[in-house]
Design an enzyme around this catalytic site. Structure first.
Site, short mmCIF file in Angstrom:
data_model
loop_
_atom_site.label_atom_id
_atom_site.label_comp_id
_atom_site.label_asym_id
_atom_site.label_seq_id
_atom_site.Cartn_x
_atom_site.Cartn_y
_atom_site.Cartn_z
CG HIS A 1 -3.42 3.07 8.97
ND1 HIS A 1 -3.81 2.54 7.76
CD2 HIS A 1 -3.21 4.39 8.74
CE1 HIS A 1 -3.83 3.51 6.85
NE2 HIS A 1 -3.47 4.63 7.42
CG ASN B 1 -2.23 8.16 9.20
OD1 ASN B 1 -1.94 8.36 10.38
ND2 ASN B 1 -3.47 8.24 8.75
CB SER C 1 -6.02 11.76 5.87
OG SER C 1 -5.70 10.68 6.71
CB THR C 2 -7.90 6.82 4.09
OG1 THR C 2 -6.75 6.91 3.24
CG2 THR C 2 -8.99 5.98 3.45
N PRO C 3 -10.41 8.61 5.82
CG PRO C 3 -12.60 9.25 5.33
CD PRO C 3 -11.22 9.25 4.77
N GLY D 1 -4.41 4.18 -2.36
CA GLY D 1 -4.40 2.80 -1.90
C GLY D 1 -3.69 1.91 -2.91
CG HIS E 1 0.61 13.28 -3.93
ND1 HIS E 1 0.07 12.69 -5.06
CD2 HIS E 1 0.70 12.27 -3.02
CE1 HIS E 1 -0.13 11.41 -4.85
NE2 HIS E 1 0.26 11.12 -3.62
CD GLU F 1 0.49 4.73 -6.94
OE1 GLU F 1 -0.70 4.41 -6.73
OE2 GLU F 1 1.33 4.81 -6.05
CG ASP G 1 3.39 8.48 1.81
OD1 ASP G 1 2.33 8.67 2.42
OD2 ASP G 1 3.43 7.95 0.67
P1 5GP Z 1 -3.71 8.07 5.31
O1 5GP Z 1 -4.73 8.11 4.22
O2 5GP Z 1 -3.98 6.97 6.29
O3 5GP Z 1 -3.52 9.39 5.99
O4 5GP Z 1 -2.29 7.79 4.61
C1 5GP Z 1 -1.84 6.50 4.27
C2 5GP Z 1 -2.61 5.95 3.10
O5 5GP Z 1 -2.36 6.74 1.94
C3 5GP Z 1 -2.19 4.55 2.69
O6 5GP Z 1 -2.86 3.57 3.43
C4 5GP Z 1 -2.58 4.51 1.20
O7 5GP Z 1 -3.94 4.24 1.05
C5 5GP Z 1 -2.33 5.94 0.77
N1 5GP Z 1 -0.99 6.10 0.16
C6 5GP Z 1 0.11 6.63 0.71
N2 5GP Z 1 1.14 6.64 -0.16
C7 5GP Z 1 0.67 6.10 -1.30
C8 5GP Z 1 1.25 5.86 -2.58
O8 5GP Z 1 2.44 6.11 -2.86
N3 5GP Z 1 0.43 5.29 -3.50
C9 5GP Z 1 -0.87 4.99 -3.25
N4 5GP Z 1 -1.59 4.46 -4.23
N5 5GP Z 1 -1.44 5.22 -2.07
C10 5GP Z 1 -0.68 5.76 -1.10
#
Ligand code: 5GP
EC number: 3.5.4.-
Length: 342
Positions: free
Chosen positions: A63, A17, A95-97, A170, A13, A200, A283
């Site tokens: 971001h 980013n 990661s979210t594209p 998210g 997990h 969560e 993270d």
């Molecule tokens: P990315 O997808 O941009 O690589 O990583 C950051 C994104 O991961 C955040 O914008 C969020 O959507 C998601 N994210 C990161 N940590 C958490 C968390 O603890 N809980 C949730 N629900 N989403 C997270």
């Protein structure tokens, strides 16, 4: 402690980013001085806490700093190398594209770039097996979710086994999972494994009831599933009967204040029941941690012996989305290392 560094680990997990280290962040901040971003806006240091809402603000700042193919390639390579240096032997990165008009970034290129980073690390013989989960940001709603699933499906077929699943993440206070159900069902039907953030926050109880029927292949956090914290026996039953592993992120939950203190973390509840638990960082950049530290924290907080810690890391192999031969290779690696380390 050297034992926790040497311990071979599985990370399941990790948001790309959110995993960007202090050092890489420094480079990004220098590259974009006009944004006036300081370190305190991208990381939550020792002893500091934020609300969950403030945590999501941090991702918005990051971001802005990571918005081109060049940036993504750099951060993804660095993150993979850092996990490897911490003793992680198998990593599922998520990661979210994103699409960024100013830099010409498309969602397709976003994923391709992460896959390129994974490929380069492999070519450079970094000692880690990396897979990728395409993330759906629930904030963006059902139409984007369905588009993302289609994209993920294409990569499931074309990425040589690197793309293995879909994540749902998210801000948990935004939107409802019922609107995302058809996208998640489609993902499951085409063979993508599902790693869903569930419960969560306390208000997600009905949503979790619904999403557990899919069922997901793994649960992210699951902080408020059990009755002691306002969840329910029915939720616990569903998780246990279907034997769905839960990804536990201690520091993330404490710093994001969904859990009041380490000793009150729900790891305790599930671990005691013998349920499948896997320790993760969530993270590592934002929460200033690494996986060795998370194992050490779990051990010191809940009084785990080194043997128990070893079991925890070894059992995580079974919860990966890797194909069977890869799991066997990892089991072999763990067996070889056990004599040296334990
Ligand atoms: P990315 O997808 O941009 O690589 O990583 C950051 C994104 O991961 C955040 O914008 C969020 O959507 C998601 N994210 C990161 N940590 C958490 C968390 O603890 N809980 C949730 N629900 N989403 C997270």
């Amino acid at each position: 402690d050297v034992f926790y560094r040497q311990l071979p680990k599985v990370e399941l997990h990790a948001h790309l980013n959110g995993s960007v280290s202090f050092e890489t962040m420094e480079t990004l901040i220098k590259r974009k001085p006009h944004l006036n971003i300081e370190h305190s806006m991208t990381a939550i240091r020792r002893g500091q806490r934020r609300s969950l809402d403030e945590c999501f603000q941090v991702f918005k700042v990051i971001h802005q700093l990571v918005d081109s193919e060049e940036d993504i390639l750099m951060v993804a390579k660095a993150v993979i190398q850092e996990f490897a240096a911490d003793g992680v032997k198998y990593l599922e990165l998520r990661s979210t594209p994103r699409e960024v008009t100013e830099t010409g970034l498309t969602k397709q290129r976003y994923i391709e770039t992460v896959l390129e980073a994974i490929r380069q690390c492999k070519q450079e013989e970094v000692d880690i097996d990396v897979r990728f989960l395409v993330a759906v940001d629930r904030r963006h709603g059902p139409v984007v979710a369905m588009e993302t699933v289609k994209l993920a499906e294409d990569f499931l077929l074309s990425s040589d086994g690197v793309v293995v699943g879909l994540d749902l993440s998210g801000d948990p206070t935004v939107g409802h999972g019922k609107n995302l159900l058809s996208a998640l069902e489609k993902a499951k039907n085409c063979g993508l494994k599902l790693a869903l953030h569930l419960s969560e926050v306390p208000s997600q109880r009905d949503e979790s009831e619904l999403l557990l029927n899919l069922p997901p292949d793994r649960i992210g956090h699951g902080t408020f599933l059990h009755p002691e914290v306002g969840g329910s026996d029915s939720l616990v039953d569903k998780v246990c009967k279907q034997n769905i592993p839960i990804e536990m992120c201690l520091t993330s939950n404490v710093k994001g204040q969904t859990v009041p203190s380490y000793d009150k973390h729900h790891f305790q509840y599930w671990y005691k029941r013998g349920h499948a638990c896997v320790l993760c960082t969530d993270d590592k950049g934002v929460f200033c941690t690494d996986l060795s530290q998370e194992y050490q924290l779990a051990a010191s907080t809940f009084g785990l012996t080194q043997e128990a810690v070893w079991m925890l890391s070894q059992q995580a192999i079974g919860y990966t989305f890797a194909p069977e031969p890869i799991k066997q290779r990892l089991e072999k690696k763990w067996a070889e290392l056990k004599q040296q380390i334990l």
